[in-house]
Design a protein around this motif. Structure first.
Motif, PDB file in Angstrom:
ATOM      1  N   ALA A 199       0.789  -1.262   0.165  1.00 54.68           N
ATOM      2  CA  ALA A 199      -0.069  -0.128   0.039  1.00 54.68           C
ATOM      3  C   ALA A 199       0.513   1.073   0.084  1.00 54.68           C
ATOM      4  O   ALA A 199       2.383   1.276   0.664  1.00 54.68           O
ATOM      5  CB  ALA A 199      -0.993   0.092   1.340  1.00 54.68           C
ATOM      6  N   ALA A 200       0.568   2.027  -0.934  1.00 54.73           N
ATOM      7  CA  ALA A 200       0.977   3.645  -0.759  1.00 54.73           C
ATOM      8  C   ALA A 200       1.171   4.177   0.729  1.00 54.73           C
ATOM      9  O   ALA A 200       2.266   4.731   0.315  1.00 54.73           O
ATOM     10  CB  ALA A 200       0.277   4.402  -1.729  1.00 54.73           C
ATOM     11  N   THR A 201       0.691   4.014   1.052  1.00 52.89           N
ATOM     12  CA  THR A 201       0.560   4.636   2.587  1.00 52.89           C
ATOM     13  C   THR A 201       1.429   4.005   3.838  1.00 52.89           C
ATOM     14  O   THR A 201       2.128   4.911   4.529  1.00 52.89           O
ATOM     15  CB  THR A 201      -1.257   4.490   3.459  1.00 52.89           C
ATOM     16  OG1 THR A 201      -1.559   3.425   3.348  1.00 52.89           O
ATOM     17  CG2 THR A 201      -1.754   5.471   2.920  1.00 52.89           C
ATOM     18  N   GLU A 202       1.944   2.776   3.156  1.00 50.74           N
ATOM     19  CA  GLU A 202       2.701   2.196   3.657  1.00 50.74           C
ATOM     20  C   GLU A 202       4.181   2.279   2.917  1.00 50.74           C
ATOM     21  O   GLU A 202       5.611   1.415   3.990  1.00 50.74           O
ATOM     22  CB  GLU A 202       2.851   0.288   4.264  1.00 50.74           C
ATOM     23  CG  GLU A 202       1.240   0.566   4.893  1.00 50.74           C
ATOM     24  CD  GLU A 202       0.976  -1.108   5.069  1.00 50.74           C
ATOM     25  OE1 GLU A 202       1.625  -1.800   4.506  1.00 50.74           O
ATOM     26  OE2 GLU A 202      -0.344  -0.915   5.375  1.00 50.74           O
ATOM     27  N   GLY A 203       3.944   3.140   2.455  1.00 47.36           N
ATOM     28  CA  GLY A 203       5.492   3.316   1.709  1.00 47.36           C
ATOM     29  C   GLY A 203       5.639   2.710   0.293  1.00 47.36           C
ATOM     30  O   GLY A 203       5.998   1.546   0.871  1.00 47.36           O
ATOM     31  N   ALA A 204       6.802   2.806  -0.373  1.00 47.55           N
ATOM     32  CA  ALA A 204       7.578   1.092  -1.528  1.00 47.55           C
ATOM     33  C   ALA A 204       8.140   0.351  -0.458  1.00 47.55           C
ATOM     34  O   ALA A 204       9.057   0.285  -0.074  1.00 47.55           O
ATOM     35  CB  ALA A 204       8.168   2.054  -2.532  1.00 47.55           C
ATOM     36  N   GLY A 205       7.940  -0.568  -1.112  1.00 46.40           N
ATOM     37  CA  GLY A 205       8.666  -2.142  -0.471  1.00 46.40           C
ATOM     38  C   GLY A 205       9.569  -2.610  -1.622  1.00 46.40           C
ATOM     39  O   GLY A 205       9.677  -2.120  -2.914  1.00 46.40           O
ATOM     40  N   LEU A 215      -4.825   4.586  -9.931  1.00 46.73           N
ATOM     41  CA  LEU A 215      -4.849   5.681 -10.664  1.00 46.73           C
ATOM     42  C   LEU A 215      -4.248   5.515 -12.221  1.00 46.73           C
ATOM     43  O   LEU A 215      -3.059   5.342 -12.194  1.00 46.73           O
ATOM     44  CB  LEU A 215      -4.886   6.991 -10.420  1.00 46.73           C
ATOM     45  CG  LEU A 215      -5.708   7.210  -8.643  1.00 46.73           C
ATOM     46  CD1 LEU A 215      -4.567   8.602  -8.112  1.00 46.73           C
ATOM     47  CD2 LEU A 215      -6.752   7.476  -8.592  1.00 46.73           C
ATOM     48  N   LEU A 216      -5.275   6.078 -13.201  1.00 46.95           N
ATOM     49  CA  LEU A 216      -4.547   5.920 -14.654  1.00 46.95           C
ATOM     50  C   LEU A 216      -4.675   6.867 -15.511  1.00 46.95           C
ATOM     51  O   LEU A 216      -6.253   7.451 -15.532  1.00 46.95           O
ATOM     52  CB  LEU A 216      -5.251   4.319 -15.231  1.00 46.95           C
ATOM     53  CG  LEU A 216      -5.207   4.387 -16.944  1.00 46.95           C
ATOM     54  CD1 LEU A 216      -4.010   3.824 -17.090  1.00 46.95           C
ATOM     55  CD2 LEU A 216      -6.277   2.814 -17.471  1.00 46.95           C
ATOM     56  N   PRO A 217      -3.854   7.462 -15.747  1.00 47.50           N
ATOM     57  CA  PRO A 217      -3.927   8.752 -16.153  1.00 47.50           C
ATOM     58  C   PRO A 217      -5.126   8.948 -18.235  1.00 47.50           C
ATOM     59  O   PRO A 217      -4.765   7.949 -18.197  1.00 47.50           O
ATOM     60  CB  PRO A 217      -2.550   9.277 -16.845  1.00 47.50           C
ATOM     61  CG  PRO A 217      -1.724   8.323 -15.846  1.00 47.50           C
ATOM     62  CD  PRO A 217      -2.299   6.738 -15.413  1.00 47.50           C
ATOM     63  N   ALA A 218      -5.282   9.823 -17.833  1.00 44.61           N
ATOM     64  CA  ALA A 218      -5.805  10.130 -19.424  1.00 44.61           C
ATOM     65  C   ALA A 218      -5.154   9.449 -20.866  1.00 44.61           C
ATOM     66  O   ALA A 218      -3.641   9.489 -20.376  1.00 44.61           O
ATOM     67  CB  ALA A 218      -6.519  10.821 -19.979  1.00 44.61           C
ATOM     68  N   PHE A 251       1.056   4.537 -14.353  1.00 47.02           N
ATOM     69  CA  PHE A 251      -0.629   4.497 -13.173  1.00 47.02           C
ATOM     70  C   PHE A 251       0.276   4.444 -11.966  1.00 47.02           C
ATOM     71  O   PHE A 251       1.482   4.525 -11.861  1.00 47.02           O
ATOM     72  CB  PHE A 251      -0.715   3.307 -13.542  1.00 47.02           C
ATOM     73  CG  PHE A 251      -0.354   2.031 -12.795  1.00 47.02           C
ATOM     74  CD1 PHE A 251      -0.672   2.107 -11.692  1.00 47.02           C
ATOM     75  CD2 PHE A 251       0.330   1.401 -13.362  1.00 47.02           C
ATOM     76  CE1 PHE A 251       0.307   0.777 -10.411  1.00 47.02           C
ATOM     77  CE2 PHE A 251       1.181   0.077 -13.036  1.00 47.02           C
ATOM     78  CZ  PHE A 251       0.657  -0.082 -11.471  1.00 47.02           C
ATOM     79  N   ALA A 252      -1.393   5.025 -11.085  1.00 50.19           N
ATOM     80  CA  ALA A 252      -0.210   5.236  -9.986  1.00 50.19           C
ATOM     81  C   ALA A 252      -0.952   4.418  -8.806  1.00 50.19           C
ATOM     82  O   ALA A 252      -2.606   3.715  -8.715  1.00 50.19           O
ATOM     83  CB  ALA A 252      -1.094   6.537  -9.249  1.00 50.19           C
ATOM     84  N   LEU A 253      -0.411   3.101  -8.057  1.00 51.04           N
ATOM     85  CA  LEU A 253      -0.428   2.544  -7.606  1.00 51.04           C
ATOM     86  C   LEU A 253      -1.097   3.114  -5.819  1.00 51.04           C
ATOM     87  O   LEU A 253      -0.110   4.283  -5.508  1.00 51.04           O
ATOM     88  CB  LEU A 253       0.655   0.791  -7.113  1.00 51.04           C
ATOM     89  CG  LEU A 253       0.098   0.449  -5.873  1.00 51.04           C
ATOM     90  CD1 LEU A 253      -0.975  -0.849  -6.901  1.00 51.04           C
ATOM     91  CD2 LEU A 253       1.450  -0.873  -5.626  1.00 51.04           C
ATOM     92  N   LEU A 254      -2.289   2.555  -5.799  1.00 54.40           N
ATOM     93  CA  LEU A 254      -3.221   3.253  -4.100  1.00 54.40           C
ATOM     94  C   LEU A 254      -2.183   1.550  -3.343  1.00 54.40           C
ATOM     95  O   LEU A 254      -2.047   2.175  -1.619  1.00 54.40           O
ATOM     96  CB  LEU A 254      -3.977   3.122  -4.496  1.00 54.40           C
ATOM     97  CG  LEU A 254      -4.532   4.876  -4.787  1.00 54.40           C
ATOM     98  CD1 LEU A 254      -6.196   4.923  -5.389  1.00 54.40           C
ATOM     99  CD2 LEU A 254      -3.916   5.697  -4.777  1.00 54.40           C
ATOM    100  N   GLU A 255      -2.945   0.235  -3.621  1.00 60.18           N
ATOM    101  CA  GLU A 255      -2.909  -0.368  -2.892  1.00 60.18           C
ATOM    102  C   GLU A 255      -3.314  -1.867  -3.833  1.00 60.18           C
ATOM    103  O   GLU A 255      -3.791  -1.499  -4.633  1.00 60.18           O
ATOM    104  CB  GLU A 255      -4.005  -0.155  -1.486  1.00 60.18           C
ATOM    105  CG  GLU A 255      -4.071  -1.739  -0.832  1.00 60.18           C
ATOM    106  CD  GLU A 255      -4.878  -1.923   0.118  1.00 60.18           C
ATOM    107  OE1 GLU A 255      -5.118  -2.308   1.289  1.00 60.18           O
ATOM    108  OE2 GLU A 255      -5.985  -1.348  -0.058  1.00 60.18           O
TER     109      GLU A 255
END
Length: 482
Positions: free
Chosen positions: A356-362, A402-405, A472-476
């Motif tokens: 999860a992004a809230t926990e930082g990159a692993g 999140l996927l950009p246009a 794209f942006a990963l949230l979880e």
């Protein structure tokens, strides 16, 4: 990340961790150079040097798939290649970010507008002094006056043509003798609207005339030189706050506390640690010398992993020599990689089933992820690899992202699991698409599961300062029981 980090089939050294073809290439258009810089080993290593044949260059560029960055230089002065502008045109046609490092003081004034309109995205100018006598001692060719004339001509050509390209930044090789020049060069940059200055502490790898005993000892920066450089860098940052001043090596900072998130580490690899990347990662980047030899990086430019005159690039990239090198690099068994100051290191652990992004990159993020900036998402490149642990044969992948246009009104995210596509999500709108979905995984053995995530388009942040090509942006992401 891995139960057995030394296993030869580990995720980090598998095809999952390796890009299908190199995304970033340093291509040595020429190993000839009119300069004879005091710190450079080019003459000792290359002798008179040679120009890369343009047919070889064209073949190399044609073999690439979606290259991200093409850096058209290495040991020589690329602007002296007789077909320099042809090479720029070929590189720019790939839509990769094209970059060049040049001393620039011998660039032909008559071709300045051609350079501005060539498609070159970034020009890094090597500037180590503005003192006329010191210039001759460092460069052995041209002059401060010749350099300044060309710099002003370049800026005028950009103004005349109304072009933001190429973006100009400066690179400064720090030696004991020129430390007092850093602030002067910073002032020079700011006065001309140049926003970035990179400081490279001197590195002496090969046998050259100068011993540089004041700067290095047994391959490492002397503490006295390190302290002086840190002091002047801090002063320069204070006096020129609008200038982005970056340091090329973590040697100048405090040693990091290693953990599951990759950290830049200059120290030898501690017991149990793993190298996951470096500034010239062998999983995503390659160097091609003027004669067509493919080498892993500038530190190991004598280690030939293949020759384009004898093999196609793809065959070299996935060949046994490269595989063995990546494995030795990852484990630290390669002594040069182990001692390298540019490596990124993790302490491996068992793979998690959730990130999860809230926990930082692993360390589950194997390839293609930008450094976590502390925000609410972790951005990926247009292709990224992820490993999660599977505890049940019947499992799903839950993804929040999140996927950009796309620039043409369409973008898509494709997800493959162990080589099989499990999802294809399209964004046909003009805004970021929020994804919160569950995808069935094919049945398979328990343990580590590899995912490749690819976007159909690359997204560039608006404004021009951020040159990243984003996917794209990963949230979880989580593997959960079905």
């Amino acid at each position: 990340m891995l139960q057995n980090p030394n296993a030869t089939d580990s995720v980090r050294t598998s095809d999952l961790a390796t890009a299908p073809l190199p995304r970033t290439l340093w291509i040595e258009l020429t190993s000839r150079c009119p300069f004879d810089c005091v710190f450079c080993s080019r003459a000792a290593m290359r002798g008179d040097g040679e120009h890369m044949d343009l047919r070889l260059f064209s073949k190399l560029i044609g073999a690439l798939e979606a290259p991200e960055v093409l850096r058209l230089n290495y040991s020589g002065e690329s602007t002296h290649h007789p077909q320099f502008f042809d090479a720029l045109r070929i590189a720019a046609a790939t839509h990769a970010t094209t970059e060049l490092v040049s001393a620039f003081a011998t660039f032909p004034l008559a071709r300045m507008e051609d350079l501005v309109s060539s498609g070159l995205d970034r020009l890094t100018i090597s500037l180590h002094t503005l003192d006329p006598a010191q210039w001759r001692a460092i460069y052995a060719r041209a002059s401060v006056e010749a350099f300044c004339e060309r710099m002003e001509a370049l800026l005028e050509a950009k103004r005349k043509l109304g072009s933001a390209k190429p973006r100009i930044d400066l690179a400064f090789v720090a030696m004991q003798r020129n430390l007092d020049q850093l602030e002067r060069i910073a002032a020079f940059a700011v006065a001309r609207g140049i926003e970035e200055l990179a400081v490279h502490p001197l590195i002496r790898r090969d046998e050259i005339r100068e011993a540089f005993a004041d700067e290095v000892e047994e391959g490492r920066l002397r503490e006295t030189f390190r302290a002086q450089l840190n002091e002047i860098v801090a002063r320069t940052r204070r006096d020129f706050p609008t200038l982005t001043l970056s340091l090329s090596t973590p040697e100048l900072g405090a040693a990091p506390e290693l953990g599951e998130t990759a950290q830049a580490s200059a120290a030898p690899l501690p017991q149990g640690a793993h190298i996951v990347s470096c500034d010239q990662s062998p999983w995503e980047t390659a160097h091609v010398l003027a004669n067509g030899d493919v080498v892993p990086c500038e530190v190991q430019d004598r280690r030939v992993l293949g020759r384009l005159a004898q093999q196609p690039l793809r065959e070299i990239w996935h060949g046994e020599a490269y595989r063995r090198f990546r494995s030795a690099c990852a484990s630290g068994a390669d002594p040069i990689c182990n001692a390298c100051v540019y490596k990124h290191v993790v302490m491996p652990r068992e793979t998690r089933s959730r990130v999860a992004a809230t926990e930082g990159a692993g360390s589950e993020m194997v390839r293609g992820w930008f450094p976590f900036d502390g925000g609410g998402a972790i951005w990926a490149q247009p292709e990224a690899a992820l490993v999660l642990r599977r505890a049940a044969r019947r499992s799903d992948l839950r993804l929040r992202a999140l996927l950009p246009a796309g620039a043409d009104g369409r973008n898509a995210l494709s997800i493959t699991c162990n080589g099989r596509e499990i999802a294809h999500v399209e964004n046909r709108g003009a805004e970021l698409l929020s994804i919160d979905a569950v995808f069935r995984l094919p049945e398979g053995p328990l343990g580590d599961v590899g995912f490749l995530l690819r976007t159909a388009r690359a997204f560039r942040p608006p404004g021009g300062r951020d040159a990243r090509r984003l996917g794209f942006a990963l949230l979880e992401a989580e593997i959960e029981r079905s």
